[in-house]
Design an enzyme around this catalytic site. Structure first.
Site, PDB file in Angstrom:
ATOM      1  CE1 TYR A 101      26.556  20.334  33.598  1.00  0.00           C
ATOM      2  CE2 TYR A 101      24.820  18.891  34.410  1.00  0.00           C
ATOM      3  CZ  TYR A 101      25.430  19.546  33.371  1.00  0.00           C
ATOM      4  OH  TYR A 101      24.933  19.433  32.095  1.00  0.00           O
ATOM      5  CE  LYS A 141      28.457  17.981  31.744  1.00  0.00           C
ATOM      6  NZ  LYS A 141      27.286  17.068  31.655  1.00  0.00           N
TER       7      LYS A 141
END
Length: 295
Positions: free
Chosen positions: A133, A161
């Site tokens: 992330y 992400k």
């Protein structure tokens, strides 16, 4: 476990006294399980940073029991220390959640070498599929190319992400890491650009209250390659996503969106406050037509 499709980081419902409403969390997860590609528990949208260790563990168990086997699940296990990240990952694994979302430890701002060491220790300890992330605006530390190159040498690091908001960095990921990294949209108002550049994953907070149009947009762009339809759908959804990403009250707006959808989940924990009446009124004007179209 697949990271492809539309995955929604679940909001954490709170009761009037501020305690977690686990019955409502379970119902919310079960309801969305059949309407989205996957669900995340322990993400920013769920206010993980405002929950105690014990509260976070219990949310893992609640969601796993409610939606396990019905959809793809992942657990956000971010914390300030490697030790706590691993402890959270162990609890997620024990709960039966098959995959993890791992960001750079927030506030501590490790060097790139320290970040790499941290990620490798997490992988060594947990041995689970991991979506990285990359959200330096929140964590204070970007996941740089050298770290990413090293992590991709290991089989568990399969996705990232991307939430920098920098379109140039999206271009970089799509061209330099093509076929080696599943990259997911983490900046909702840029999702059409992500799909154009080959993204096959979208982690979308507004999926908590608008799952159908999120899936329709994904299907149009990724499954059908119909970007004319994609632009049409994005034109409808974009005003909502712009408020979420640019309005400075992402979590409050997601919570109010759930209320508009008939699933009130309470207010955010302090220091976050409530939306003003004007903010509620203006947001409702954007969301209600989309809810009506989904019926």
């Amino acid at each position: 476990m697949s990271f492809e499709g539309v995955h929604t980081p679940l909001v954490t419902p709170f009761k009037a006294d501020g305690e977690i409403d686990h019955d409502l969390l379970g119902k919310h997860a079960a309801d969305l399980a059949g309407r989205l590609s996957g669900l995340g528990v322990g993400g920013t949208t769920g206010e993980y940073y405002a929950l105690s260790f014990e509260e976070r563990v219990r949310t893992f168990n609640t969601v796993a029991q409610a939606a396990g086997g019905k959809t793809n699940l992942n657990a956000g296990i971010n914390a300030t220390t490697t030790r706590e990240v691993i402890r959270l990952g162990q609890e997620a694994k024990r709960a039966g959640i098959p995959a993890l979302l791992v960001a750079a430890p927030y506030y501590t701002q490790p060097t790139q070498e320290e970040l790499l060491t941290h990620m490798l220790k997490v992988d060594d300890a947990l041995d689970m599929p991991i979506m990285l992330y990359n959200f330096p605006a929140r964590t204070g530390t970007a996941i740089g190319d050298e770290v990413l190159e090293k992590l991709l040498e290991r089989p568990n690091f399969v996705a990232m992400k991307e939430s920098t908001g920098d379109i140039a960095h999206l271009h970089h990921l799509a061209t330099h890491f093509k076929d080696r990294l599943l990259f997911a949209c983490g900046m909702d108002d840029q999702v059409l650009e992500f799909f154009v550049w080959g993204a096959k994953s979208w982690y979308a907070g507004a999926g908590n209250f608008l799952p159908e149009i999120h899936m329709a947009l994904f299907d149009a762009c990724v499954k059908k390659g119909d970007f004319a339809l994609g632009r049409k759908l994005m034109t409808q959804l974009l005003p909502v996503l712009e408020v979420l990403e640019r309005g400075g009250k992402f979590i409050q707006y997601v919570r109010y969106g759930c209320e508009l959808a008939g699933k009130p989940v309470g207010v955010a924990r302090a220091p976050l406050g409530a939306l003003s009446e004007a903010e509620r009124r203006d947001f409702a004007k954007l969301v209600q037509p989309l809810l009506h179209n989904a019926q």
